[in-house]
Design an enzyme around this catalytic site. Structure first.
Site, PDB file in Angstrom:
ATOM      1  N   TYR A 126       0.834  -1.196   0.000  1.00  0.00           N
ATOM      2  CA  TYR A 126       0.000   0.000   0.000  1.00  0.00           C
ATOM      3  C   TYR A 126       0.872   1.250   0.000  1.00  0.00           C
ATOM      4  O   TYR A 126       1.943   1.261   0.621  1.00  0.00           O
ATOM      5  CB  TYR A 126      -0.887   0.055   1.248  1.00  0.00           C
ATOM      6  CG  TYR A 126      -2.073  -0.867   1.197  1.00  0.00           C
ATOM      7  CD1 TYR A 126      -3.268  -0.452   0.649  1.00  0.00           C
ATOM      8  CD2 TYR A 126      -1.987  -2.158   1.703  1.00  0.00           C
ATOM      9  CE1 TYR A 126      -4.369  -1.307   0.613  1.00  0.00           C
ATOM     10  CE2 TYR A 126      -3.079  -3.015   1.665  1.00  0.00           C
ATOM     11  CZ  TYR A 126      -4.275  -2.574   1.117  1.00  0.00           C
ATOM     12  OH  TYR A 126      -5.349  -3.411   1.067  1.00  0.00           O
ATOM     13  N   TYR A 165      -0.761  -9.854   0.482  1.00  0.00           N
ATOM     14  CA  TYR A 165       0.275  -9.285   1.351  1.00  0.00           C
ATOM     15  C   TYR A 165       0.234  -9.906   2.739  1.00  0.00           C
ATOM     16  O   TYR A 165      -0.815 -10.366   3.188  1.00  0.00           O
ATOM     17  CB  TYR A 165       0.164  -7.758   1.422  1.00  0.00           C
ATOM     18  CG  TYR A 165      -1.150  -7.208   1.954  1.00  0.00           C
ATOM     19  CD1 TYR A 165      -1.389  -7.072   3.320  1.00  0.00           C
ATOM     20  CD2 TYR A 165      -2.150  -6.799   1.070  1.00  0.00           C
ATOM     21  CE1 TYR A 165      -2.582  -6.541   3.788  1.00  0.00           C
ATOM     22  CE2 TYR A 165      -3.350  -6.278   1.538  1.00  0.00           C
ATOM     23  CZ  TYR A 165      -3.555  -6.154   2.895  1.00  0.00           C
ATOM     24  OH  TYR A 165      -4.745  -5.636   3.352  1.00  0.00           O
ATOM     25  N   ARG A 175      -3.047 -11.917   3.549  1.00  0.00           N
ATOM     26  CA  ARG A 175      -4.354 -11.532   3.021  1.00  0.00           C
ATOM     27  C   ARG A 175      -4.475 -11.961   1.560  1.00  0.00           C
ATOM     28  O   ARG A 175      -3.575 -11.689   0.758  1.00  0.00           O
ATOM     29  CB  ARG A 175      -4.544  -9.998   3.067  1.00  0.00           C
ATOM     30  CG  ARG A 175      -4.629  -9.323   4.434  1.00  0.00           C
ATOM     31  CD  ARG A 175      -5.771  -9.741   5.337  1.00  0.00           C
ATOM     32  NE  ARG A 175      -7.040 -10.111   4.706  1.00  0.00           N
ATOM     33  CZ  ARG A 175      -7.944  -9.258   4.256  1.00  0.00           C
ATOM     34  NH1 ARG A 175      -7.775  -7.965   4.361  1.00  0.00           N
ATOM     35  NH2 ARG A 175      -9.064  -9.691   3.723  1.00  0.00           N
ATOM     36  N   HIS A 178      -7.220  -8.339  -2.687  1.00  0.00           N
ATOM     37  CA  HIS A 178      -8.549  -7.732  -2.543  1.00  0.00           C
ATOM     38  C   HIS A 178      -8.492  -6.257  -2.880  1.00  0.00           C
ATOM     39  O   HIS A 178      -7.430  -5.638  -2.862  1.00  0.00           O
ATOM     40  CB  HIS A 178      -9.074  -7.914  -1.115  1.00  0.00           C
ATOM     41  CG  HIS A 178      -8.179  -7.313  -0.078  1.00  0.00           C
ATOM     42  ND1 HIS A 178      -7.100  -7.986   0.448  1.00  0.00           N
ATOM     43  CD2 HIS A 178      -8.157  -6.089   0.499  1.00  0.00           C
ATOM     44  CE1 HIS A 178      -6.473  -7.212   1.324  1.00  0.00           C
ATOM     45  NE2 HIS A 178      -7.079  -6.054   1.369  1.00  0.00           N
ATOM     46  N   HIS A 180     -10.454  -2.752  -1.566  1.00  0.00           N
ATOM     47  CA  HIS A 180     -11.367  -2.177  -0.575  1.00  0.00           C
ATOM     48  C   HIS A 180     -12.376  -1.276  -1.285  1.00  0.00           C
ATOM     49  O   HIS A 180     -11.998  -0.499  -2.171  1.00  0.00           O
ATOM     50  CB  HIS A 180     -10.598  -1.331   0.436  1.00  0.00           C
ATOM     51  CG  HIS A 180      -9.649  -2.118   1.299  1.00  0.00           C
ATOM     52  ND1 HIS A 180      -9.982  -2.553   2.553  1.00  0.00           N
ATOM     53  CD2 HIS A 180      -8.389  -2.553   1.076  1.00  0.00           C
ATOM     54  CE1 HIS A 180      -8.958  -3.215   3.079  1.00  0.00           C
ATOM     55  NE2 HIS A 180      -7.967  -3.235   2.206  1.00  0.00           N
TER      56      HIS A 180
HETATM   57 FE   LIG Z   1      -6.184  -4.441   2.471  1.00  0.00          FE
END
Ligand SMILES: [Fe+3]
Lengths: 257, 201
Positions: A126, A165, A175, A178, A180
């Site tokens: 991110y 990640y 995870r 995905h 968000h």
């Molecule tokens: Fe996330």
């Protein structure tokens, strides 16, 4: 004591079995996670212990929660729904098109409302200062998009496939990939923040956030469908994902629900 | 599975909620998200507080959304909460003239948030209030609550929701007057003094 994937797997299985027993005993289908879902450890100190107080919206059509903030053309720019064009160069990764409809519980389109997305880059990182994952940032990808649903409730984004990640829920926690989503309905009661997943991700069974939705059918509604008709020749693969907003809105009152 | 069949209401089942996670901070907050009142409006109030977890620790990663009527109790219909600059793509801030009624504020590193908005007017049978929606890492489904402002005890006593809240918990929905139009409203997600949260049906 170190928390392993095996420990979390056992907790996930126990929560799933407990839900199935509740349904077998006549309990309602649970479309949303329980806020006290402990396999997701961050929930432990952050969920209320008192039950919420229920408000029957049919008793008062004037409730401000039955209306919603308005968003318009000046709240977005022309390239906000194309996450691959927000920098001078091309982001690294597999380009994808994500599109679907924003609907209410009656199946009617939610028109003109704001759809916001954010995601990791193709390496699973991110663009957030506190992100600790040791994967490369992409100077050509921020991973934030916005759009307004059209008159049929359709939204559409062009982006890159996000990477999975690691996170620190337990040892070796990963995870699934995905995106968000944050969406508004015609009533503030319909507000939704959620995550969209990609088909056939091998990480699904290990992820306590996805598994917090203990109802199998509800969990499947979080997974987009590959849609060849949305794929753009020589450019991107297409995924279709419809979003159905829960919560009462003013049309429920019209119908006397 | 995720092309929803809208041919019958029994097919139109909701998309489950998920946590906002820890990394929304570069995506959801916008410039001027806390400055909801038009510039210099005489009926501006400041509301502020902390968001606490079950051990009383403030959350540095909670997101608070506010939605409320204007001073006459009218629902705002203006867009432009998050006006953008088409040239740079940056947030411009609000125009300082129109009232959109919507604000979004991330708690700071101390777990504190604030907003300046218009003193809400009454609607329907309710005492005046601001609607609040709370998101956080760890919170799998957002939480709704309300900020009622103190002062008009008769209106508060007649409010249909407040009348149903156990006496010992009622104060969690009523902000504390700190003078000069400033009101303190802490949100406790769990434990002692837990905020009353709402479920709309
Ligand atoms: Fe996330």
């Amino acid at each position: 004591m170190t928390l392993t994937q095996h420990d979390i797997d056992a907790e996930i299985a126990a929560e799933h079995a407990a839900y199935q027993k509740r349904v077998a005993d006549g309990g309602p289908v649970e479309h949303h996670p329980r806020r006290d879902y402990a396999p997701y450890r961050s929930s432990v100190l952050r969920h209320p212990k008192q039950p919420p107080i229920a408000i029957d919206v049919t008793q008062d059509p004037e409730l401000v929660e039955l209306s919603s903030p308005a968003f318009g053309e000046r709240d977005i720019t022309g390239i906000d729904n194309d996450l691959t064009r927000q920098h001078t160069g091309e982001p690294v990764g597999e380009r994808i098109t994500v599109s679907g409809r924003l609907l209410d519980r009656n199946g009617r389109p939610v028109r003109g409302q704001l759809v916001e997305i954010w995601q990791a880059n193709s390496a699973g990182r991110y663009a957030h200062q506190r992100e600790q994952h040791d994967a490369p940032l992409d100077p050509n990808f921020t991973g934030v998009g916005r759009t307004l649903a059209d008159d049929d409730g359709f939204y559409r984004f062009t982006t890159v496939q996000p990477g999975p990640y690691p996170w620190r829920n337990h040892v070796n926690a990963w995870r699934p990939a995905h995106i968000h989503f944050s969406v508004f309905g015609s009533a503030f009661t319909q507000r939704l923040v959620t995550q969209m997943y990609f088909p056939n991700d091998p990480l699904f069974p290990y992820d306590p956030i996805l598994q917090s939705v203990t109802d199998d059918a509800a969990r499947r509604r979080l997974i987009a469908t590959y849609d060849h008709s949305l794929s753009v020749p020589e450019f991107s693969l297409g995924y279709h994902w419809d979003i159905v907003l829960d919560g009462p809105n003013a049309t429920w009152i019209e119908e006397g629900r | 599975m995720t092309k929803i069949d809208t041919s019958g209401p029994e097919q139109v089942l909701p998309t489950p909620s998920h946590t906002v996670g820890p990394f929304y901070g570069y995506a959801l907050p916008f410039r001027g998200g806390e400055d909801i009142a038009p510039a210099g409006h005489p009926d501006t109030v400041t509301v502020h507080g902390y968001v606490h977890d079950g051990e009383g620790n403030p959350l540095p990663d909670a997101l608070v959304e506010l939605w409320g009527p204007d001073t006459e109790g009218r629902v705002p219909t203006a867009d432009g909460s998050m006006r953008r600059d088409p040239a740079s793509g940056d947030f411009l801030g609000r125009n300082g003239v129109e009232f959109t009624g919507f604000g979004r504020i991330q708690t700071d590193a101390n777990g504190h948030w604030y907003a300046r908005t218009l003193r809400p007017g009454a609607r329907g049978r309710s005492a005046p209030y601001l609607s609040v929606c709370v998101f956080a890492r760890g919170l799998l489904v957002h939480l709704f609550t309300r900020i009622y402002l103190p002062g008009d005890e008769a209106a508060l006593a007649a409010d249909p929701l407040l009348a149903r809240v156990p006496a010992g918990r009622r104060d969690t929905l009523i902000a504390a007057d700190e003078g000069h139009g400033t009101y303190r409203f802490d949100i406790r997600l769990q434990g002692e003094g837990e905020t009353v949260f709402l479920e709309f049906q």
